[in-house]
Write an enzyme that holds these catalytic residues in place. Structure first.
Site, PDB file in Angstrom:
ATOM      1  N   CYS A  26     -44.368  24.863 -18.097  1.00 54.29           N
ATOM      2  CA  CYS A  26     -44.055  23.727 -18.883  1.00 54.29           C
ATOM      3  C   CYS A  26     -44.845  22.453 -18.831  1.00 54.29           C
ATOM      4  O   CYS A  26     -44.691  21.474 -19.504  1.00 54.29           O
ATOM      5  CB  CYS A  26     -42.464  23.465 -18.715  1.00 54.29           C
ATOM      6  SG  CYS A  26     -41.411  24.993 -19.028  1.00 54.29           S
ATOM      7  N   HIS A  77     -40.650  16.443 -20.494  1.00 58.42           N
ATOM      8  CA  HIS A  77     -40.338  17.904 -20.999  1.00 58.42           C
ATOM      9  C   HIS A  77     -38.892  18.127 -21.362  1.00 58.42           C
ATOM     10  O   HIS A  77     -38.087  17.802 -20.678  1.00 58.42           O
ATOM     11  CB  HIS A  77     -40.621  18.794 -19.698  1.00 58.42           C
ATOM     12  CG  HIS A  77     -40.306  20.435 -19.921  1.00 58.42           C
ATOM     13  ND1 HIS A  77     -40.828  20.899 -21.227  1.00 58.42           N
ATOM     14  CD2 HIS A  77     -39.851  21.310 -19.150  1.00 58.42           C
ATOM     15  CE1 HIS A  77     -40.255  22.335 -20.935  1.00 58.42           C
ATOM     16  NE2 HIS A  77     -39.661  22.504 -19.852  1.00 58.42           N
ATOM     17  N   ASN A  87     -36.131  24.364 -25.474  1.00 57.87           N
ATOM     18  CA  ASN A  87     -37.467  24.435 -24.558  1.00 57.87           C
ATOM     19  C   ASN A  87     -38.576  25.223 -24.998  1.00 57.87           C
ATOM     20  O   ASN A  87     -38.417  26.481 -24.742  1.00 57.87           O
ATOM     21  CB  ASN A  87     -36.799  24.763 -23.060  1.00 57.87           C
ATOM     22  CG  ASN A  87     -37.829  24.708 -21.929  1.00 57.87           C
ATOM     23  OD1 ASN A  87     -39.235  24.578 -22.156  1.00 57.87           O
ATOM     24  ND2 ASN A  87     -37.705  24.851 -20.613  1.00 57.87           N
TER      25      ASN A  87
END
EC number: 2.3.1.180
Length: 340
Positions: free
Chosen positions: A122, A260, A291
Site C-alpha cells: 500500500c 492511505h 482499500n
C-alpha cells in the site's frame, strides 16, 4: 584519466496531472454480508467503508493501469511519446515475469522507455513518486508516468470475516515533471521486516502449484488487523511529521491530508496526532472505494479535486503504508483538476 560525464537534472518538480480509473461494478456491504455473518453498520462503523469497486473478469491490474495512465497523460496535455519512463506500483500483477510496466508503456505510446514494476504494498505509490522524483533530479528522465494499480478482489477469501470487506480494485496515475515552483518534497520512506507477516499472502505460488488438493490452501490475502492498526495509528504520525520537517513546512501550512485509505479511524487518529489545522481537508475516499492498496492515494486525490474539496496548488501531505511493513510520505502540491 578519462572523466565520465557528469549528469545534472531538474530540481523543481511536481505532479503535472492526475488520472483515475474505477471499475464499473459497485459492491455494497450488504452484498459482502451475503457470505459472512456481519452487517453494513458493523463494517462501516469499524472501517468507514460503505462500497467498493470490483473489476470485471477480463480486467487486470495491467489493463486498469493503462486506463489510468492514459487519462494522466491526456490531462497533462502530453502524448505517450513525451513520457520518458513508466513506473507501475502494484502487488497484483498476475505474472512474476514479465513485469506489467513495459506492456503498459507500449500500450500508451511510450515505446522504448525504461519501464518497471515496483512492489511495496500500500506504500507503493509513495515509493514510485519518490523514485520518479530521484530519476528526474538525477537527470535520467524529465517526465515520468507513475501508476498505482491493483486488482485485489481475486485475492480475497470472501468467507474471511476479518478482511473480505476491506479491499477494492482501481488505478490512479500521475505524471511527474518540471514545475515553476517546488511541488514534491523529499520522500520519507522505510520498512519494518520484523512485521512482514502482518499483511501477507496465505501460501506461496510454488506451494500452491504443488498442492494436490484443489480444496486446500489458496494464495489469499490475510491481515493481522489489530497489529496493523496499532502500527499505522501510532507510527505513521511520526512519519508524516518527518515528511513535513524534510519539506520545511509546518502542520499549520498543510491544506490537504491524503493518507492511505485503509481505515477511517486510523486516518482520524493520524490527523489529530499531526496537529493539522481544523479546516484541513482529510481524504475519505475509502467510504466508496475501499482499500485499493497502491492505488488508494492517487484515487483519493482525484476525488478531492473532482469534487472541489481540494484545489490545484494546495499543499498536501501524502502518507502510504502497508505490507512489508512499508511506508512512504511526501509533501506535494496538488495537481490540476483532471478533465479526463
Amino acid at each position: 584519466m578519462t572523466d565520465i560525464a557528469e549528469i545534472t537534472g531538474i530540481n523543481k518538480i511536481g505532479l503535472l496531472s492526475l488520472g483515475a480509473y474505477r471499475p464499473e461494478r459497485v459492491v455494497t456491504n450488504d452484498e459482502i454480508c451475503e457470505r459472512i455473518e456481519s452487517s453494513d453498520e458493523w463494517i462501516y462503523t469499524r472501517t468507514g467503508i460503505k462500497t467498493r469497486r470490483f473489476a470485471a473478469d477480463e480486467e487486470t491490474a495491467q489493463t486498469l493501469a493503462i486506463e489510468a495512465g492514459r487519462k494522466a497523460i491526456a490531462n497533462a496535455l502530453l502524448t505517450g511519446a513525451e513520457i520518458d519512463a513508466v513506473i507501475v506500483a502494484t502487488s497484483t500483477h498476475y505474472l512474476q515475469t514479465p513485469a506489467s510496466a513495459p506492456a503498459v508503456a507500449t500500450a500508451l505510446g511510450a515505446q522504448g522507455v525504461p519501464a518497471f514494476d515496483l512492489s511495496a504494498g500500500c506504500a507503493g505509490f509513495g515509493y514510485a513518486v519518490g523514485v520518479a522524483g530521484d530519476m528526474i533530479r538525477g537527470g535520467s528522465a524529465s517526465k515520468v508516468l507513475v501508476i498505482g494499480s491493483e486488482k485485489l478482489s481475486p485475492a480475497l477469501d470472501m468467507t474471511d470475516r476479518g478482511n473480505c470487506f476491506i479491499f477494492g480494485d482501481g488505478a490512479g496515475a500521475v505524471v511527474v515533471g518540471e514545475t515553476a515552483e517546488q511541488g514534491i518534497g523529499p520522500t520519507v520512506w522505510g520498512s519494518d521486516g520484523s512485521q512482514s507477516n502482518a499483511i501477507r499472502q496465505d501460501i506461496d505460488w510454488m506451494d500452491f502449484a504443488a498442492a494436490p488438493d484443489p480444496e486446500g490452501p489458496r494464495p489469499y490475502l490475510r491481515i493481522e488487523g489489530t497489529s496493523v492498526f496499532r502500527w499505522a495509528a501510532f507510527e505513521m504520525g511520526k512519519v508524516g511529521q518527518r515528511a513535513m520537517e524534510a519539506a520545511k513546512v509546518g502542520p499549520e501550512q498543510i491544506d490537504v491530508f491524503v493518507p492511505h485509505q485503509a481505515n477511517t479511524r486510523i486516518n482520524e487518529l493520524l490527523a489529530k496526532n499531526l496537529h493539522l489545522r481544523a479546516d484541513a481537508v482529510i481524504a475519505n475516499d475509502i467510504e466508496h472505494t475501499g482499500n485499493t492498496s497502491a492505488a488508494s492515494v492517487p484515487l483519493a486525490m482525484e476525488t478531492l479535486l473532482s469534487t472541489g474539496a481540494a484545489k490545484p496548488g494546495d499543499l498536501a501531505l501524502l502518507i502510504g503504508y502497508g505490507a512489508g511493513l512499508s511506508y512512504a510520505a511526501q509533501v506535494v502540491r496538488m495537481p490540476p483538476v483532471p478533465f479526463e
